[in-house]
Design a protein around this motif. Sequence first.
Motif, PDB file in Angstrom:
ATOM      1  N   ARG A  81       0.825  -1.209   0.000  1.00 31.09           N
ATOM      2  CA  ARG A  81       0.000   0.000   0.000  1.00 31.09           C
ATOM      3  C   ARG A  81       0.858   1.257   0.000  1.00 31.09           C
ATOM      4  N   THR A  82       0.197   2.374  -0.294  1.00 29.64           N
ATOM      5  CA  THR A  82       0.814   3.680  -0.055  1.00 29.64           C
ATOM      6  C   THR A  82      -0.032   4.389   0.993  1.00 29.64           C
ATOM      7  N   ARG A 157       5.300  11.191  -3.933  1.00 24.05           N
ATOM      8  CA  ARG A 157       4.145  10.294  -4.108  1.00 24.05           C
ATOM      9  C   ARG A 157       4.500   9.168  -5.085  1.00 24.05           C
ATOM     10  N   GLU A 160       6.696   6.650  -3.492  1.00 22.74           N
ATOM     11  CA  GLU A 160       5.995   5.726  -2.598  1.00 22.74           C
ATOM     12  C   GLU A 160       5.300   4.624  -3.394  1.00 22.74           C
ATOM     13  N   ILE A 161       4.782   4.992  -4.548  1.00 20.91           N
ATOM     14  CA  ILE A 161       4.163   3.966  -5.395  1.00 20.91           C
ATOM     15  C   ILE A 161       5.228   2.976  -5.874  1.00 20.91           C
ATOM     16  N   VAL A 172      -2.213  -3.654  -5.045  1.00 20.87           N
ATOM     17  CA  VAL A 172      -1.662  -2.464  -4.389  1.00 20.87           C
ATOM     18  C   VAL A 172      -2.813  -1.552  -3.977  1.00 20.87           C
ATOM     19  N   LEU A 174      -3.837   2.122  -2.984  1.00 22.42           N
ATOM     20  CA  LEU A 174      -3.292   3.475  -3.124  1.00 22.42           C
ATOM     21  C   LEU A 174      -4.207   4.450  -2.388  1.00 22.42           C
ATOM     22  N   PRO A 177      -3.560   8.871  -4.031  1.00 22.26           N
ATOM     23  CA  PRO A 177      -2.282   9.108  -4.727  1.00 22.26           C
ATOM     24  C   PRO A 177      -2.220  10.468  -5.423  1.00 22.26           C
ATOM     25  N   LEU A 189       0.058  10.588 -13.416  1.00 24.34           N
ATOM     26  CA  LEU A 189      -0.279   9.522 -12.478  1.00 24.34           C
ATOM     27  C   LEU A 189      -1.347   8.601 -13.073  1.00 24.34           C
ATOM     28  N   LEU A 193      -1.076   4.625 -13.755  1.00 24.92           N
ATOM     29  CA  LEU A 193      -1.938   3.603 -13.153  1.00 24.92           C
ATOM     30  C   LEU A 193      -2.566   2.724 -14.230  1.00 24.92           C
ATOM     31  N   MET A 203      -5.422  -2.895  -8.537  1.00 25.57           N
ATOM     32  CA  MET A 203      -5.271  -1.788  -7.589  1.00 25.57           C
ATOM     33  C   MET A 203      -6.598  -1.426  -6.958  1.00 25.57           C
TER      34      MET A 203
END
Lengths: 255, 341
Positions: A81-82, A157, A160-161, A172, A174, A177, A189, A193, A203
């Motif tokens: 996770r973030t 950010r 972190e991903i 994952v 998020l 994000p 972003l 994704l 996700m």
Amino acid sequence: MLLEVQGLTKHFGGVAAVRDVGFKVIEGTIFALIGPNGAGKTTVFNLITGMLQPDGGSINFLGKRIDGLKPYQIAAAGITRTFQNLQLFSGMTVLENVMTGAHLKGKTGFVKSILRRPGINAEDKQIIEQSMALLGEVGLDSSADLPAAALPFGRQRLLEIARALASGPRLVLLDEPAAGLNSTETKTLARFLKKLRENGLTMVLVEHDMETVMEVADRILVLNFGRGIAEGTPAEVQADPEVIRAYLGEDEQIA
Amino acid sequence: MDRFRCLMKIKKTFLWPAAVLLFLALPLVIDSNYLISVLIVIGLYTIIVQGLGILMGYAGQVSFGHGGFFGLGGYAVAIMTTRYGWHPVLALLAAIILPGLIAAIIGRPTLKLRELYLAMGTMGFGILIHTMFNEAGELTGGPSGIAGIPYLTIGGLTFDNDIKFFYLIWAVVLLVLFGINNLIRSRVGRALRAISESEHAAETAGIDTGKLKLKAFIFSALLAGLAGGLYAFYVTFVSPAPFGFNTSVQFVLMAVVGGLGTFLGPLLGAALVVLLGELLRWAIPLVIPGAGGEYEIIFFGLILVVLMIYRPEGLGAFGKISKSPMEKTPAASDVGLPESG
């Protein structure tokens, strides 16, 4: 079914933060959790990752129950996770952050590390290679040796991903994000994704930026006061009267 | 510019070996048993604080019980050599393993505690061990301790004077320094640093933080035990006095003053605290005739307060930005530390 959440419930004192929430996430899709502040979205993430223990309900991942497991065990099962408020290892370099994310890929133990037995260097070299490739994907390879704290917010950010991807997870989570990103960064972003989804990654997304959610999500669950009030495709959810009421408020005289 | 960098690089490559060699030559020049013994004590404490530094600086766990592990090492050597006639090397192994075992047993429940409770838990352990040294008359010799510990012999080499001990202890310090340097740069080291930065993020990266903290605790106890064993062979006598709560506090102080999470911090912290103690013991009676030990503590405290204001991250924190409340912070070179080259 990759992830199956049923009847998930969590109380804080007398308040039910999450009440009887259930949803299913199909492999290779992006599932979004949306809802007003305090709706329980982050709590759902904390329950799935084992940072909180549910009071009721079950969480199945790849057909196995994972509720009750510790966070590191859930990570080992394939969920990373973030965090909404970034939790980078800010004293480490950008590269070291991703390498730490790849912890599960290594085997070297405490004693071996102290003695620096042969084989460690080979393992580290491989992890460095993989981590650099990952940094390349998010466009951070040129910043690899900078301290993580020196990166601008938007890039933190992304880092972190990248860290969450480093262990090669199946799923994952998020947590917002796009929060704090400018519109260009948000578009990058969203593109990233979608690319991850193309590569087969699943996700779950908590996000306030509706444009991004509607663009990337395959399915959306709307939470309000800890309860799921609607689920469906972006188009279905947008047309749902209860969702509109939850977002705009019930008092019609205000309008 | 390039030439300058090149010079700096040469300087850096040769600086450390040169500093180490220079230090190792000290006993040949210093003709004072007192100074050599001070350096030995600094070395012994450095070994302990190196382990404590891993526990505090990386795993983020404080221990006010390491005086107890230090003592367990000392008493293991004393009891095994004098009561059971063990070979010194075996006794030294016992001095390492016993504290490690006890740390493994008490660590699991204790490390579940947090912050103040963890401090109190480890403090309780230290006091318990210290009380045991005092009260277990038959085994530990009570308050008068155990005398007549033989010298350490490894192979054909007997460590029977201060100069030999100086080399033995500082060889151990260098080995530990080397091992910790390896550890910090490894996968486990990254995991340890991750815990100190964000435990949540570390867990979600798949790091079993509880287990790793326990390992760091055991590692620090092993090193404290090793230092205790070496201490017993050095002074050939143990009594409860040097292993009490005050000692535990001193170890924590050395770790903090030296700089948590820094490479040279443990060495600098141990050196500063020991040297300051010795200096004050000598200087205060000159300034205030008839002053007792309580004045030492006052000046000791004052100096430490000033140090923590100007260098809150500790002496060993080179290159880190000092978060001092005062705008001007002294650079490493200003305090005469080796970085100045």
